[in-house]
Design a protein around this motif. Structure first.
Motif, PDB file in Angstrom:
ATOM      1  N   UNK A 164       6.901  -2.657  -4.603  1.00 17.91           N
ATOM      2  CA  UNK A 164       7.231  -3.615  -2.989  1.00 17.91           C
ATOM      3  C   UNK A 164       6.328  -2.060  -1.957  1.00 17.91           C
ATOM      4  N   UNK A 165       7.480  -0.934  -2.081  1.00 22.77           N
ATOM      5  CA  UNK A 165       7.819  -0.141  -1.933  1.00 22.77           C
ATOM      6  C   UNK A 165       6.570   1.119  -2.693  1.00 22.77           C
ATOM      7  N   UNK A 166       6.041   0.619  -3.154  1.00 22.91           N
ATOM      8  CA  UNK A 166       4.862   1.594  -4.197  1.00 22.91           C
ATOM      9  C   UNK A 166       3.041   1.598  -3.033  1.00 22.91           C
ATOM     10  N   UNK A 167       4.083  -0.278  -3.161  1.00 22.00           N
ATOM     11  CA  UNK A 167       2.733  -0.906  -2.141  1.00 22.00           C
ATOM     12  C   UNK A 167       2.547  -0.408  -1.420  1.00 22.00           C
ATOM     13  N   UNK A 168       3.461  -0.157  -0.679  1.00 19.89           N
ATOM     14  CA  UNK A 168       3.239  -0.105   0.931  1.00 19.89           C
ATOM     15  C   UNK A 168       3.421   1.445   0.587  1.00 19.89           C
ATOM     16  N   UNK A 169       3.618   2.276   0.153  1.00 21.24           N
ATOM     17  CA  UNK A 169       2.933   4.372   0.096  1.00 21.24           C
ATOM     18  C   UNK A 169       1.863   4.335   0.238  1.00 21.24           C
ATOM     19  N   UNK A 170       0.889   3.247  -1.360  1.00 17.44           N
ATOM     20  CA  UNK A 170      -0.376   3.329  -1.384  1.00 17.44           C
ATOM     21  C   UNK A 170      -1.203   3.142  -0.001  1.00 17.44           C
ATOM     22  N   UNK A 171      -0.629   1.893   0.826  1.00 15.50           N
ATOM     23  CA  UNK A 171      -1.490   2.083   2.037  1.00 15.50           C
ATOM     24  C   UNK A 171      -1.520   2.432   3.217  1.00 15.50           C
ATOM     25  N   UNK A 172      -0.376   3.351   3.765  1.00 11.70           N
ATOM     26  CA  UNK A 172      -0.324   4.138   4.012  1.00 11.70           C
ATOM     27  C   UNK A 172      -1.011   5.118   3.780  1.00 11.70           C
ATOM     28  N   UNK A 173      -1.342   6.079   2.188  1.00  9.61           N
ATOM     29  CA  UNK A 173      -2.659   7.095   1.667  1.00  9.61           C
ATOM     30  C   UNK A 173      -3.308   6.849   1.933  1.00  9.61           C
ATOM     31  N   UNK A 174      -3.670   5.539   1.851  1.00  4.95           N
ATOM     32  CA  UNK A 174      -5.567   4.916   2.401  1.00  4.95           C
ATOM     33  C   UNK A 174      -5.439   5.283   3.656  1.00  4.95           C
ATOM     34  N   UNK A 175      -5.115   4.744   4.728  1.00  3.22           N
ATOM     35  CA  UNK A 175      -5.186   5.311   6.104  1.00  3.22           C
ATOM     36  C   UNK A 175      -5.043   6.494   6.511  1.00  3.22           C
ATOM     37  N   UNK A 176      -4.186   7.298   5.833  1.00  3.13           N
ATOM     38  CA  UNK A 176      -4.837   8.967   6.204  1.00  3.13           C
ATOM     39  C   UNK A 176      -5.917   9.364   5.577  1.00  3.13           C
TER      40      UNK A 176
END
Length: 230
Positions: A164-176
């Motif tokens: 779950x954490x890995x997926x969330x970190x990836x989502x944040x990276x996409x926003x930036x």
């Protein structure tokens, strides 16, 4: 907009998440070499590169008896000024800035960590009139929860927590979008080793310092309306 998150239960029911899931929640902490009262205060101040503007936010602290809601609304209103120093890439970094501000507050208060961990592996949602924060406030708190949650505490196991954490970190990276923009974000406050989590870093956490209550001229914070309109 502020207000605590909600917990989405396995049966589809919705219950209140702890108060610490509110970006308006007042508990003094340190970030970028200064003391802040709430994640919202830091978030609004960080919109600006001009240090005089930032100082205005730092000097605006809640009067005694002021609710987190009223103070958060006051900070949000202050942050609507489009000063020349307003960050050009704010839309790209704002989710990361809020995450780092809230992470620092949680990292420096063990009781807040425990409150957040108590939400288990449930989905955290945020009922917000602003679509962006309706999505990202919940993701922000879920990410921090998964980072501070020690091994053996996730109801569905450590592997579920980590995925779950890995997926969330990836989502944040996409926003930036632009990786170079990470350099424009505030410091990434480490978590203490004592309370573990998947993000175990050895750097020391600043000592917990409680800010004195300082009254603003004219009682501007105390006079904030119950609703946030900006």
């Amino acid at each position: 907009m502020g207000g605590p998150c909600k917990i989405l239960g396995d049966d589809g029911g919705i219950s209140d998440a702890p108060a610490c899931t509110d970006n308006f929640f007042v508990r003094p902490y340190r970030l970028n070499g200064a003391q802040w009262q709430s994640a919202e205060q830091f978030f609004q101040a960080f919109k600006y590169q001009d240090q005089e503007m930032v100082q205005k936010f730092q000097e605006s602290v809640p009067e005694e008896g002021t609710s987190s809601w009223a103070y958060g609304c006051f900070m949000a209103r202050m942050g609507q000024e489009r000063h020349p120093s307003f960050r050009n890439n704010w839309e790209q970094i704002k989710a990361e800035v809020m995450y780092r501000a809230k992470r620092a507050q949680i990292a420096q208060h063990p009781d807040l960590k425990e409150e957040l961990i108590s939400t288990g592996g449930h989905v955290l949602i945020h009922e917000d009139g602003i679509a962006f924060w309706s999505e990202w406030n919940g993701k922000c708190m879920a990410r921090i929860r998964d980072e501070v949650m020690p091994d053996g505490r996730h109801p569905q196991g450590d592997q579920k927590r980590d995925s779950d954490l890995e997926a969330l970190v990836a989502e944040y990276a996409k926003v930036i979008e632009n990786e170079a923009f990470f350099a424009d974000c505030p410091e990434l406050m480490p978590y203490s080793l004592q309370y573990g989590g998947t993000d175990r870093q050895s750097a020391p956490v600043p000592s917990q310092a409680v800010a004195p209550v300082v009254k603003q001229e004219g009682g501007a914070v105390a006079a904030a309306e119950a609703r946030c309109d900006w």
